[in-house]
Design a protein around this motif. Structure first.
Motif, PDB file in Angstrom:
ATOM      1  N   GLY A 146       0.835  -1.208   0.000  1.00 22.94           N
ATOM      2  CA  GLY A 146       0.000   0.000   0.000  1.00 22.94           C
ATOM      3  C   GLY A 146       0.863   1.248   0.000  1.00 22.94           C
ATOM      4  N   VAL A 147       0.222   2.374   0.318  1.00 25.74           N
ATOM      5  CA  VAL A 147       0.909   3.675   0.273  1.00 25.74           C
ATOM      6  C   VAL A 147       1.103   4.199   1.695  1.00 25.74           C
ATOM      7  CG1 VAL A 147       0.717   6.075  -0.501  1.00 25.74           C
ATOM      8  CG2 VAL A 147      -0.111   4.218  -1.975  1.00 25.74           C
ATOM      9  N   VAL A 196      -3.342   8.404   4.494  1.00 23.60           N
ATOM     10  CA  VAL A 196      -3.333   8.356   3.032  1.00 23.60           C
ATOM     11  C   VAL A 196      -4.655   8.805   2.416  1.00 23.60           C
ATOM     12  CG1 VAL A 196      -3.199   6.778   1.051  1.00 23.60           C
ATOM     13  CG2 VAL A 196      -1.516   6.633   2.888  1.00 23.60           C
ATOM     14  N   GLU A 197      -5.765   8.316   2.972  1.00 18.72           N
ATOM     15  CA  GLU A 197      -7.072   8.626   2.373  1.00 18.72           C
ATOM     16  C   GLU A 197      -7.478  10.082   2.569  1.00 18.72           C
ATOM     17  OE1 GLU A 197      -6.447   5.913   4.014  1.00 18.72           O
ATOM     18  OE2 GLU A 197      -7.143   4.197   2.821  1.00 18.72           O
ATOM     19  N   GLY A 203      -1.563  11.239  -1.266  1.00 17.26           N
ATOM     20  CA  GLY A 203      -1.733   9.855  -0.827  1.00 17.26           C
ATOM     21  C   GLY A 203      -2.889   9.173  -1.544  1.00 17.26           C
ATOM     22  N   MET A 204      -4.018   9.857  -1.595  1.00 18.70           N
ATOM     23  CA  MET A 204      -5.202   9.286  -2.239  1.00 18.70           C
ATOM     24  C   MET A 204      -4.966   9.078  -3.732  1.00 18.70           C
ATOM     25  SD  MET A 204      -8.151   8.083  -1.783  1.00 18.70           S
ATOM     26  CE  MET A 204      -9.761   8.549  -1.151  1.00 18.70           C
ATOM     27  N   ALA A 205      -4.330  10.045  -4.383  1.00 15.45           N
ATOM     28  CA  ALA A 205      -4.053   9.908  -5.820  1.00 15.45           C
ATOM     29  C   ALA A 205      -3.161   8.687  -6.063  1.00 15.45           C
ATOM     30  CB  ALA A 205      -3.391  11.178  -6.355  1.00 15.45           C
ATOM     31  N   ALA A 206      -2.125   8.530  -5.243  1.00 15.01           N
ATOM     32  CA  ALA A 206      -1.209   7.389  -5.394  1.00 15.01           C
ATOM     33  C   ALA A 206      -1.944   6.073  -5.152  1.00 15.01           C
ATOM     34  CB  ALA A 206      -0.040   7.539  -4.422  1.00 15.01           C
ATOM     35  N   LEU A 207      -2.779   6.067  -4.122  1.00 17.82           N
ATOM     36  CA  LEU A 207      -3.509   4.845  -3.762  1.00 17.82           C
ATOM     37  C   LEU A 207      -4.464   4.416  -4.877  1.00 17.82           C
ATOM     38  CD1 LEU A 207      -4.111   2.770  -1.509  1.00 17.82           C
ATOM     39  CD2 LEU A 207      -5.918   4.326  -0.707  1.00 17.82           C
ATOM     40  N   ALA A 257      -3.565  20.358  -6.165  1.00 12.06           N
ATOM     41  CA  ALA A 257      -3.477  19.691  -7.472  1.00 12.06           C
ATOM     42  C   ALA A 257      -2.036  19.288  -7.763  1.00 12.06           C
ATOM     43  CB  ALA A 257      -4.004  20.616  -8.575  1.00 12.06           C
ATOM     44  N   ALA A 258      -1.087  20.160  -7.408  1.00  6.44           N
ATOM     45  CA  ALA A 258       0.323  19.870  -7.681  1.00  6.44           C
ATOM     46  C   ALA A 258       0.774  18.632  -6.898  1.00  6.44           C
ATOM     47  CB  ALA A 258       1.186  21.080  -7.334  1.00  6.44           C
ATOM     48  N   SER A 259       0.372  18.556  -5.628  1.00  6.80           N
ATOM     49  CA  SER A 259       0.782  17.388  -4.837  1.00  6.80           C
ATOM     50  C   SER A 259       0.182  16.110  -5.409  1.00  6.80           C
ATOM     51  CB  SER A 259       0.358  17.558  -3.378  1.00  6.80           C
ATOM     52  OG  SER A 259       1.117  18.584  -2.769  1.00  6.80           O
ATOM     53  N   ALA A 260      -1.077  16.171  -5.814  1.00  4.01           N
ATOM     54  CA  ALA A 260      -1.734  14.986  -6.373  1.00  4.01           C
ATOM     55  C   ALA A 260      -1.098  14.587  -7.706  1.00  4.01           C
ATOM     56  CB  ALA A 260      -3.230  15.259  -6.559  1.00  4.01           C
TER      57      ALA A 260
END
Lengths: 315, 315
Positions: A43-44, A61-62, A67-71, A102-105
Motif C-alpha cells: 500500500g501507500v 493516506v485517504e 496519498g489518495m491519488a497514489a492509492l 493539485a500539484a501534490s496529487a
C-alpha cells in the motif's frame, strides 16, 4: 530501493474567462514529491511532509491529496501488493489560488507511475489525480490538475467526462503572478459566488471566452487582451482581496494584456506579451500590496509547457 | 441608370452554444435586393417589394431594415444628394429563425456600396447593416448580419463594439435546415427566456462553447459533435416548436453531429459531416413534422463562405 523524485508546477485556473474549465501551468513555484518502493509493507505510506510552515497536512493516506491519488492509481494497476513510501515537499502556500493540492496529487501519480515502469500515459493519470485532489475540497474538477500534469493551457469541456484539450500558446506569452500573504479558503471563495448569473452577463462572458480561444489559435495578442475580462466571478470575489482594483489597474497601466484572480485567489495573475514586461508588471503589482503593508511573492514565467517533471530516478 | 442586383443568404444564429455571438451562412434560401441610381430625387426610396405573401413590409425607408441600412450608409458616405431606388425580393419567410431581416439589410448595404463604386470594404458595411436590422427588432446585434455579409462562421466578441472574427470551417461540414410552417416572433422567443441562468449551467455551456471553437480550429468533428449542446436557450425555447424533441432525436439517430434551434426558431438546423448525410438528416426531420401535419421546407448546404453575392451590375 527504486526512488523517483518529481517537480509539480503551480497552475493558474479560471484565467478570467474560463471559470472551472481553463487553466495553465507556470514554471515556479511547485511541489516536489518523492515515491520510493519499499517491499516491507503493502500500500501507500506518507513518510515525510515538509514545507507546511505552521500548518499541518494529514499523513493519513485517504485524507491526503497525494496519498489518495497514489492509492487510487495503485489500485487501478492492481499493484496494491507493492509498498510505496511518499515524501511530500510543499514549496508553495496552501489556499493561494495556485493549485497547491493539485500539484501534490499530480506529482504523486507521475512519481508512482514512473516508479512502476510508466505503465500509463500522462493523460491516463488524469482521472486518478483528480480523485486525489477531490480529497482537498470535495469537488471533482480538473482545471488545476490537467495543466499541472501535462503543461500548457488546457480546456476542460466537461469535468464529468474529463474531456480535456490542449490549447496553443501564443509566442512570447508570459505571466506575472503575485501571491499576497493572506489566505482564502476555496470553500469561502465558493461561498461568495451567487448560484445564478444574469443571462446578459453570461453572454458577455461567452463572447470573451470564445474570443480568448480564437486569440490563442490565431496568435492574436491584442484580441487576447480585449478578451481577458471576467464579467462573472471577479466582481464577486475581488472583495476578498484587499487592494485588488489597484493591483489590477497598475498591471494594465504597465501594459499587461489582462489581469485577474488566479483560481480562487488571493493570487493575481497578469498575462503579458514579453518576459521583460511581465517582470515590470509583477513588480508594480507587488508594490501596491507593499504600500498596504501586505507582503507578497512574485513569480514571472512563460507558460510552462512541460507539466510535472521527473527530476531524479534512483534504481 | 446604374443598377446592382445582389443575393443575400439566410443565416443560422446562436448555433446551440453561442447565443447572440455565433452565426453561419447557408447557400439557400436568400433575398434578392436591387439598388438603382435615379438622380430625379435624393435619398432612398423603396420602389418594389415582392415575396411577402400575405404579410406586409413597410415601404417607409426608416421603418424598413433594407431602407434604413441603405440610408445610414448613404449618410455616412455623404451621398445623401444621390437618389437610390431599392427593390426587395423576399425569398424566405419572416419569423423563421433564418435571418430574414438581416439578409435584406445586408443585401441593401452591399448593393448600395457597389452602386457607388464600392468605397467601403465588406467588413466596413457591418455597422450600417446592423443599424438597419435594428429596425426589425429594436436590438443592436450582429449574429445574423455578420455571417450574411461576409459568409462563413462568425464570432461576435461584443455586439457593442462589433468585434467580429471569422472562424475556420471544418472540411465537409454540411448543414440541414428544416423550416416548419409555423411562425415565432423574435420578441416572443425572447419573452420565454429567463433573465438569469444557473452558474453551473453557464459553466457547462462555456465548456461546450470553448470546445466548439477548439473543434473548428482543429477540424475535430467528433469534438464538435460532443460540444453542440445548448444547456441554456434550447430547453426554454423548444416548447414553442411542436415536436422539437422528436425532430432532434431523429437528426441525431441518423448521424448528425448536433441539432438545435436556428436563431429564435422555429427553424431547426443539424450539422453533419457530409452533404449526403445532411440530405438524409433533413429528410428525417421533415418527416417528423409531416407526421404531425406540419408542412416544412428543407435546405441542405455546405457552410456558405461567400456571404452576399453580387449577381448583376448594369451600367
Amino acid at each position: 530501493m527504486r526512488e523517483v523524485r518529481v517537480f509539480a508546477p503551480a497552475t493558474v485556473a479560471n484565467v478570467a474567462v474560463g471559470f472551472d474549465i481553463l487553466g495553465f501551468a507556470i514554471n515556479r513555484p511547485g511541489d516536489e514529491i518523492v515515491a520510493r518502493l519499499n517491499d516491507s509493507f503493502s500500500g501507500v505510506r506518507i513518510v515525510v511532509i515538509t514545507g507546511t510552515g505552521d500548518k499541518v497536512l494529514p499523513t493519513e493516506v485517504e485524507k491526503n491529496t497525494a496519498g489518495m491519488a497514489a492509492l487510487r492509481l495503485l489500485q487501478h494497476l492492481g499493484e496494491e501488493g507493492r509498498g510505496i513510501e511518499l515524501e511530500i515537499h510543499k514549496k508553495m502556500p496552501f489556499g493561494s489560488g495556485l493549485g497547491s493540492s493539485a500539484a501534490s496529487a499530480a506529482g504523486a501519480t507521475v512519481a508512482v507511475n514512473e516508479l512502476l515502469g510508466a505503465p500509463l500515459t500522462r493523460e491516463s493519470l488524469l482521472y486518478f489525480t483528480v480523485l486525489g485532489e477531490e480529497v482537498a475540497d470535495g469537488s471533482f474538477h480538473a482545471d488545476n490538475v490537467a495543466p499541472c500534469l501535462v503543461g500548457g493551457i488546457t480546456l476542460i469541456r466537461s469535468n464529468d467526462s474529463l474531456d480535456v484539450h490542449h490549447l496553443p500558446v501564443p509566442t512570447n506569452l508570459h505571466v506575472a503572478v503575485v501571491h499576497p500573504e493572506i489566505e482564502i479558503l476555496t470553500r469561502d471563495a465558493r461561498a461568495v459566488l451567487s448560484d445564478t448569473v444574469l443571462l446578459k452577463t453570461a453572454i458577455q462572458q461567452m463572447g470573451s471566452l470564445a474570443s480568448f480561444i480564437t486569440a490563442l489559435y490565431t496568435n492574436d495578442l491584442p484580441l487576447l487582451g480585449r478578451s481577458l475580462r471576467d464579467h462573472i466571478i471577479e466582481p464577486q470575489r475581488k472583495k476578498l482581496i484587499p487592494g485588488f482594483d489597484q493591483v489590477q489597474a497598475v498591471a494594465l497601466q504597465r501594459g499587461a494584456l489582462g489581469c485577474s484572480i488566479s483560481g480562487a485567489g488571493p493570487s493575481i495573475f497578469a498575462l503579458c506579451d514579453s518576459g521583460y514586461l511581465a517582470q515590470a508588471v509583477g513588480q508594480g503589482m507587488q508594490a501596491v500590496f507593499q504600500d498596504s503593508g501586505i507582503e507578497s511573492q512574485v513569480y514571472v514565467s512563460p507558460i510552462n509547457q512541460r507539466g510535472v517533471e521527473i527530476i531524479e530516478v534512483i534504481d
